[in-house]
Write a protein that holds these residues in place. Structure first.
Motif, PDB file in Angstrom:
ATOM      1  N   THR A 128       1.929  -0.934  -9.432  1.00  0.00           N
ATOM      2  CA  THR A 128       0.825  -0.091  -9.876  1.00  0.00           C
ATOM      3  C   THR A 128      -0.358  -0.308  -8.944  1.00  0.00           C
ATOM      4  OG1 THR A 128      -0.017  -1.799 -11.377  1.00  0.00           O
ATOM      5  CG2 THR A 128       1.555  -0.199 -12.289  1.00  0.00           C
ATOM      6  N   LEU A 129      -1.399   0.438  -9.170  1.00  0.00           N
ATOM      7  CA  LEU A 129      -2.624   0.277  -8.387  1.00  0.00           C
ATOM      8  C   LEU A 129      -3.208  -1.107  -8.648  1.00  0.00           C
ATOM      9  CD1 LEU A 129      -4.528   2.072  -6.568  1.00  0.00           C
ATOM     10  CD2 LEU A 129      -5.926   2.315  -8.613  1.00  0.00           C
ATOM     11  N   THR A 130      -3.589  -1.824  -7.585  1.00  0.00           N
ATOM     12  CA  THR A 130      -4.169  -3.156  -7.708  1.00  0.00           C
ATOM     13  C   THR A 130      -5.515  -3.203  -7.003  1.00  0.00           C
ATOM     14  OG1 THR A 130      -3.227  -4.052  -5.659  1.00  0.00           O
ATOM     15  CG2 THR A 130      -1.823  -4.101  -7.628  1.00  0.00           C
ATOM     16  N   ASP A 131      -6.251  -4.290  -7.230  1.00  0.00           N
ATOM     17  CA  ASP A 131      -7.541  -4.454  -6.565  1.00  0.00           C
ATOM     18  C   ASP A 131      -7.384  -4.468  -5.053  1.00  0.00           C
ATOM     19  OD1 ASP A 131      -8.766  -4.586  -9.012  1.00  0.00           O
ATOM     20  OD2 ASP A 131      -8.887  -6.776  -9.073  1.00  0.00           O
ATOM     21  N   ALA A 132      -6.238  -4.924  -4.557  1.00  0.00           N
ATOM     22  CA  ALA A 132      -6.016  -4.988  -3.110  1.00  0.00           C
ATOM     23  C   ALA A 132      -5.913  -3.605  -2.481  1.00  0.00           C
ATOM     24  CB  ALA A 132      -4.749  -5.789  -2.810  1.00  0.00           C
ATOM     25  N   ASP A 133      -5.647  -2.572  -3.293  1.00  0.00           N
ATOM     26  CA  ASP A 133      -5.545  -1.214  -2.777  1.00  0.00           C
ATOM     27  C   ASP A 133      -6.913  -0.572  -2.570  1.00  0.00           C
ATOM     28  OD1 ASP A 133      -2.697  -1.148  -2.850  1.00  0.00           O
ATOM     29  OD2 ASP A 133      -2.793  -0.800  -5.011  1.00  0.00           O
ATOM     30  N   VAL A 134      -7.954  -1.181  -3.124  1.00  0.00           N
ATOM     31  CA  VAL A 134      -9.305  -0.624  -3.065  1.00  0.00           C
ATOM     32  C   VAL A 134     -10.147  -1.487  -2.135  1.00  0.00           C
ATOM     33  CG1 VAL A 134     -11.363  -0.011  -4.390  1.00  0.00           C
ATOM     34  CG2 VAL A 134      -9.087   0.266  -5.413  1.00  0.00           C
ATOM     35  N   PHE A 135     -10.753  -0.861  -1.136  1.00  0.00           N
ATOM     36  CA  PHE A 135     -11.610  -1.597  -0.213  1.00  0.00           C
ATOM     37  C   PHE A 135     -13.030  -1.655  -0.762  1.00  0.00           C
ATOM     38  CE2 PHE A 135      -8.436  -0.250   3.077  1.00  0.00           C
ATOM     39  CZ  PHE A 135      -8.032  -1.538   3.407  1.00  0.00           C
ATOM     40  N   VAL A 171     -13.210   3.743  -0.783  1.00  0.00           N
ATOM     41  CA  VAL A 171     -12.164   3.759   0.247  1.00  0.00           C
ATOM     42  C   VAL A 171     -10.897   3.142  -0.340  1.00  0.00           C
ATOM     43  CG1 VAL A 171     -11.491   3.045   2.565  1.00  0.00           C
ATOM     44  CG2 VAL A 171     -13.883   3.573   2.068  1.00  0.00           C
ATOM     45  N   LEU A 172      -9.818   3.898  -0.281  1.00  0.00           N
ATOM     46  CA  LEU A 172      -8.538   3.462  -0.821  1.00  0.00           C
ATOM     47  C   LEU A 172      -7.563   3.231   0.328  1.00  0.00           C
ATOM     48  CD1 LEU A 172      -7.265   3.156  -3.707  1.00  0.00           C
ATOM     49  CD2 LEU A 172      -6.311   5.447  -3.378  1.00  0.00           C
ATOM     50  N   HIS A 173      -6.836   2.113   0.267  1.00  0.00           N
ATOM     51  CA  HIS A 173      -5.860   1.788   1.313  1.00  0.00           C
ATOM     52  C   HIS A 173      -4.583   2.582   1.037  1.00  0.00           C
ATOM     53  CE1 HIS A 173      -3.696  -1.568   3.785  1.00  0.00           C
ATOM     54  NE2 HIS A 173      -3.863  -0.457   4.468  1.00  0.00           N
ATOM     55  N   ALA A 174      -4.535   3.796   1.550  1.00  0.00           N
ATOM     56  CA  ALA A 174      -3.416   4.691   1.258  1.00  0.00           C
ATOM     57  C   ALA A 174      -3.313   5.745   2.334  1.00  0.00           C
ATOM     58  CB  ALA A 174      -3.626   5.367  -0.105  1.00  0.00           C
ATOM     59  N   SER A 175      -2.115   6.266   2.509  1.00  0.00           N
ATOM     60  CA  SER A 175      -1.955   7.500   3.289  1.00  0.00           C
ATOM     61  C   SER A 175      -1.934   8.659   2.291  1.00  0.00           C
ATOM     62  CB  SER A 175      -0.667   7.476   4.114  1.00  0.00           C
ATOM     63  OG  SER A 175       0.484   7.522   3.277  1.00  0.00           O
ATOM     64  N   ALA A 189      -2.703  16.404  -3.487  1.00  0.00           N
ATOM     65  CA  ALA A 189      -2.410  15.281  -2.596  1.00  0.00           C
ATOM     66  C   ALA A 189      -1.524  14.259  -3.284  1.00  0.00           C
ATOM     67  CB  ALA A 189      -3.706  14.612  -2.154  1.00  0.00           C
ATOM     68  N   VAL A 190      -0.555  13.774  -2.539  1.00  0.00           N
ATOM     69  CA  VAL A 190       0.232  12.616  -2.950  1.00  0.00           C
ATOM     70  C   VAL A 190      -0.289  11.423  -2.165  1.00  0.00           C
ATOM     71  CG1 VAL A 190       2.504  11.551  -2.931  1.00  0.00           C
ATOM     72  CG2 VAL A 190       2.265  13.949  -3.564  1.00  0.00           C
ATOM     73  N   LEU A 191      -0.749  10.397  -2.877  1.00  0.00           N
ATOM     74  CA  LEU A 191      -1.271   9.190  -2.259  1.00  0.00           C
ATOM     75  C   LEU A 191      -0.161   8.150  -2.185  1.00  0.00           C
ATOM     76  CD1 LEU A 191      -4.680   8.877  -4.170  1.00  0.00           C
ATOM     77  CD2 LEU A 191      -4.224  10.033  -1.995  1.00  0.00           C
ATOM     78  N   THR A 192      -0.008   7.526  -1.027  1.00  0.00           N
ATOM     79  CA  THR A 192       1.026   6.516  -0.838  1.00  0.00           C
ATOM     80  C   THR A 192       0.363   5.164  -0.664  1.00  0.00           C
ATOM     81  OG1 THR A 192       2.460   8.136   0.245  1.00  0.00           O
ATOM     82  CG2 THR A 192       3.001   5.814   0.546  1.00  0.00           C
ATOM     83  N   LEU A 193       0.695   4.231  -1.548  1.00  0.00           N
ATOM     84  CA  LEU A 193       0.075   2.910  -1.544  1.00  0.00           C
ATOM     85  C   LEU A 193       1.121   1.832  -1.337  1.00  0.00           C
ATOM     86  CD1 LEU A 193      -1.329   4.643  -4.243  1.00  0.00           C
ATOM     87  CD2 LEU A 193      -3.049   2.948  -3.611  1.00  0.00           C
ATOM     88  N   GLY A 194       0.647   0.664  -0.914  1.00  0.00           N
ATOM     89  CA  GLY A 194       1.548  -0.458  -0.706  1.00  0.00           C
ATOM     90  C   GLY A 194       0.963  -1.438   0.274  1.00  0.00           C
ATOM     91  N   ASP A 195       1.575  -2.596   0.374  1.00  0.00           N
ATOM     92  CA  ASP A 195       1.123  -3.613   1.308  1.00  0.00           C
ATOM     93  C   ASP A 195       1.423  -3.171   2.737  1.00  0.00           C
ATOM     94  OD1 ASP A 195       0.430  -5.146  -0.915  1.00  0.00           O
ATOM     95  OD2 ASP A 195       2.419  -6.080  -0.998  1.00  0.00           O
ATOM     96  N   LYS A 196       0.895  -3.926   3.701  1.00  0.00           N
ATOM     97  CA  LYS A 196       1.178  -3.620   5.098  1.00  0.00           C
ATOM     98  C   LYS A 196       2.687  -3.660   5.335  1.00  0.00           C
ATOM     99  CE  LYS A 196      -3.189  -5.153   7.127  1.00  0.00           C
ATOM    100  NZ  LYS A 196      -3.864  -6.054   8.095  1.00  0.00           N
ATOM    101  N   GLY A 197       3.175  -2.632   6.034  1.00  0.00           N
ATOM    102  CA  GLY A 197       4.593  -2.565   6.322  1.00  0.00           C
ATOM    103  C   GLY A 197       5.426  -1.909   5.238  1.00  0.00           C
TER     104      GLY A 197
END
Length: 376
Positions: free
Chosen positions: A308-315, A147-151, A159-167
């Motif tokens: 870049t992709l970080t551990d926080a982006d991966v659940f 599970v990846l924290h992304a839209s 697919a284009v994956l959009t990542l980032g912190d909340k907000g």
């Protein structure tokens, strides 16, 4: 008494929701819909437990809640918070029993066979959909998905994956691309899995979509949502009552809790199509990564921020922020996370600043996303 059933498929995962009450299985069909190929089934047997899938039996049965509560009490229960409710959990002979006294809901789980009973229809329907998704999630995780924290938004299978912190703008990015004709795969999290050929497959994570009042107004969607509400349309029950009242009163400014969290309209997945006119995508392959930052008064532009992709982006077991696994539905070890990170690191990426100027932000996003999928 005969049962109605909804069967849900996501890649190799299969779950059947069955009930004596058609409204409960209809709820799951509506909730998962095209995202997870939910459709009416003739019976709850084939394709569920018999094929290694899962089965959720759910009904309105107040007396059965009392029976489960008694079983929980006999087990010397532990107390936890599950789905924002006080929950007592007991285990005996390989079976997990749980009861939420204030909500009047009882659970019984034996492997991938779950029974849910309650005093009222809507809470039972919500719980059945929640546990059906957790059953699918457990099967997908066991099959190498993460599970990846992304839209995610898709065009022609890319697919284009959009990542980032909340907000940061993940939901805004997905919505603006979808309004521009892209398929919406997810607004907050997705399932991803690296394949031997170097591709990364992407599957949706069905959930209620939270879209702020200000975002709805800025994108021109507010009036049609308000019209649906005034006509009696019901948004997802997790929505705070003050949000519904704001729509009735034609208030468009964002609403905030004392904690600083924004209160937003919560849409059923099917309402993204029927209310907002968006197209939902069912699968894609990852073609690029976007890392937005939201700055209300900025001029939308590409930037160099080194994200870049970080551990926080991966659940994973440590970072998952949803429900405690009281029914033991989640595998104890994750697979493929390191390979996933390596595969995603090879994809083209762009960082950008977005603003409350939705037209300018949408133009930048569309141009950038199209460039990503053509340069992959």
């Amino acid at each position: 008494m005969s049962l109605t059933a909804t069967r849900i498929h996501a890649d190799t995962a299969t779950v059947t929701v069955a009930s004596q009450t058609a409204a409960i299985t209809d709820w799951s069909a509506r909730y998962f819909g095209p995202w997870w190929n939910a459709a009416a089934a003739d019976d709850p047997g084939p394709g569920s437990l018999a094929d290694g899938g899962g089965l959720v039996l759910a009904d309105v049965d107040p007396g059965r809640v009392d029976d489960i509560a008694a079983l929980v009490a006999d087990c010397g229960p532990e107390e936890t918070i599950y789905a924002n409710a006080r929950t007592l959990v007991g285990r005996a002979d390989g079976i997990t029993y749980a009861v939420q006294p204030e909500e009047r809901i009882g659970y019984q789980a034996n492997g991938r066979r779950l029974v849910i009973v309650g005093g009222e229809l809507e809470p039972v329907a919500v719980a059945a959909a929640r546990l059906a998704r957790e059953l699918v999630r457990g099967q997908l995780l066991a099959d190498g998905w993460t599970v990846l924290h992304a839209s995610a938004a898709t065009q022609n299978g890319d697919a284009v994956l959009t990542l980032g912190d909340k907000g940061a703008g993940k939901t805004t990015t997905g919505l603006l691309l979808a309004l521009g004709g892209w398929g919406l795969l997810a607004n907050d999290r997705v399932f991803v899995r690296p394949e031997p050929d170097g591709r990364v497959r992407v599957l949706p994570w069905p959930s209620a979509a939270a879209l702020g009042l200000g975002l709805l107004d800025a994108t021109g969607l507010y009036d049609q949502v308000r019209e649906k509400v005034l006509a009696g349309g019901q948004l997802h029950p997790t929505q705070h009552p003050t949000v519904t009242q704001a729509l009735v009163d034609d208030r468009r400014e964002p609403l905030w809790k004392d904690t600083g969290k924004e209160l937003k309209p919560q849409f059923f997945p099917d309402q993204l199509g029927s209310w907002l006119g968006l197209t939902l995508a069912t699968e894609a392959r990852a073609a690029g990564l976007l890392f937005p930052t939201m700055s209300p008064d900025a001029v939308p532009a590409l930037v160099e921020n080194g994200r870049t992709l970080t551990d926080a982006d991966v659940f994973d077991q440590k970072t998952e922020d949803r429900y405690p696994d009281i029914f033991d539905l989640t595998p104890t070890t994750a697979t493929g996370t390191q390979a996933l990170t390596e595969y995603l690191a090879r994809l083209p990426r762009r960082s950008m600043v977005l603003s409350h100027d939705t037209n300018a932000s949408a133009a930048l996003l569309t141009k950038t996303a199209e460039e990503l999928i053509t340069t992959r």
